[in-house]
Design an enzyme around this catalytic site. Structure first.
Site, PDB file in Angstrom:
ATOM      1  N   LYS A 222       0.309   3.883   2.705  1.00 10.22           N
ATOM      2  CA  LYS A 222       0.863   3.564   4.029  1.00 10.22           C
ATOM      3  C   LYS A 222       2.363   3.861   4.070  1.00 10.22           C
ATOM      4  CE  LYS A 222      -2.225  -0.178   5.452  1.00 10.22           C
ATOM      5  NZ  LYS A 222      -2.215  -1.592   5.852  1.00 10.22           N
TER       6      LYS A 222
ATOM      7  N   PHE B  40      -7.001   7.312   2.133  1.00 13.09           N
ATOM      8  CA  PHE B  40      -7.410   6.085   1.444  1.00 13.09           C
ATOM      9  C   PHE B  40      -8.404   5.329   2.333  1.00 13.09           C
ATOM     10  CE2 PHE B  40      -5.117   2.859   3.934  1.00 13.09           C
ATOM     11  CZ  PHE B  40      -4.252   3.673   4.659  1.00 13.09           C
ATOM     12  N   GLY B  41      -8.855   4.192   1.832  1.00 11.29           N
ATOM     13  CA  GLY B  41      -9.733   3.328   2.615  1.00 11.29           C
ATOM     14  C   GLY B  41     -10.976   4.059   3.106  1.00 11.29           C
TER      15      GLY B  41
ATOM     16  N   ASP C 119      -1.573  -4.290  10.468  1.00 12.85           N
ATOM     17  CA  ASP C 119      -2.921  -4.657  10.078  1.00 12.85           C
ATOM     18  C   ASP C 119      -3.860  -3.731  10.833  1.00 12.85           C
ATOM     19  OD1 ASP C 119      -4.414  -6.275   8.336  1.00 12.85           O
ATOM     20  OD2 ASP C 119      -5.137  -7.485   9.997  1.00 12.85           O
ATOM     21  N   THR C 120      -4.891  -3.273  10.131  1.00 17.82           N
ATOM     22  CA  THR C 120      -5.783  -2.269  10.696  1.00 17.82           C
ATOM     23  C   THR C 120      -7.230  -2.698  10.546  1.00 17.82           C
ATOM     24  OG1 THR C 120      -4.256  -0.465  10.205  1.00 17.82           O
ATOM     25  CG2 THR C 120      -6.564   0.136  10.395  1.00 17.82           C
TER      26      THR C 120
ATOM     27  N   ASN D  55       0.843  -1.197   0.000  1.00 17.80           N
ATOM     28  CA  ASN D  55       0.000   0.000   0.000  1.00 17.80           C
ATOM     29  C   ASN D  55       0.886   1.259   0.000  1.00 17.80           C
ATOM     30  OD1 ASN D  55      -1.554   2.223   0.924  1.00 17.80           O
ATOM     31  ND2 ASN D  55      -3.047   0.840   1.858  1.00 17.80           N
TER      32      ASN D  55
END
Ligand code: IMP
Length: 198
Positions: A12, A148-149, A68-69, A9
């Protein structure tokens, strides 16, 4: 000090380089010649982060970390949580995921949510974990174009902008990943090098 960040990503990588501000060199997977998918098969953030970091550390014999989120929404009993990336289906885009959340929260007055990041660090064959949490609210509609996301629908407590209306630097100061990275850097400074990272 060089560390590999086991993620594909680009957002990130940019966020973490901005948070670390030259204190150490962060290498992307492309820079170490890895272009595949990293497996992520577990039901907890901790296990997924460890799986990703282990995959790269073992294959390339490098010090490495992975994150990890999950977005946990109170009115949805903590969903999407560890399944945030594929909430609207295995091929879901960020748009699809946000639309599903907004649909499920339609008419719901409790909009409380939090982002939680877990970083797994593999350093000299040892495992370390760092966590960061930010509390906030899910907005009624998407706002802002940055990030993002789920950024356009998440407003951190104490602010009247969504994450997608903030610069990377502003977001890093308060975000789940920003806090977890701060703990990672502090750990490397205090516990491993014994002196500030040069
Ligand atoms: P992962 O850590 O890449 O597995 O992220 C899981 C899901 O949460 C993906 O859908 C990401 O787009 C989303 N996500 C991760 N970090 C953030 C963030 O900082 N803001 C918004 N969404 C995020």
């Amino acid at each position: 000090m060089k560390l590999v960040f086991a993620t594909n990503n680009k957002n990130k990588i940019k966020e973490i380089q901005s948070a670390i501000l030259g204190k150490m060199e962060i290498l992307s997977l492309a820079e170490i010649g890895f272009s595949g998918e990293i497996p992520e098969d577990y039901d907890t953030l901790e296990e997924n982060a460890l799986q990703k970091a282990t995959h790269i550390a073992t294959r390339f014999n490098v010090n490495c970390f992975a994150d990890d989120t999950g977005l946990e929404i109170e009115a949805l009993q903590g969903r999407p949580g560890v399944y945030s990336a594929r909430y609207a289906g295995s091929q879901a885009s960020a748009e699809n995921n946000m639309e599903k959340v907004l649909r499920e929260l339609k008419g719901e007055s409790n909009r409380k949510a939090l982002f939680r990041t877990v970083i797994s660090l593999k350093y000299n064959q040892q495992d370390y974990f760092f966590e960061g949490i930010v509390q906030g609210q899910i907005l009624e509609s998407k706002t802002g174009d940055e990030g993002f996301g789920y950024d356009p629908i998440f407003q951190p407590d104490g602010f009247c902008q969504s994450f997608a209306e903030m610069s990377i630097a502003q977001k890093n100061k308060i975000s789940h990943r920003g806090l977890a990275v701060k703990r990672l850097v502090q750990f490397l400074e205090d516990e491993i090098t014994g002196s500030p990272v040069q």
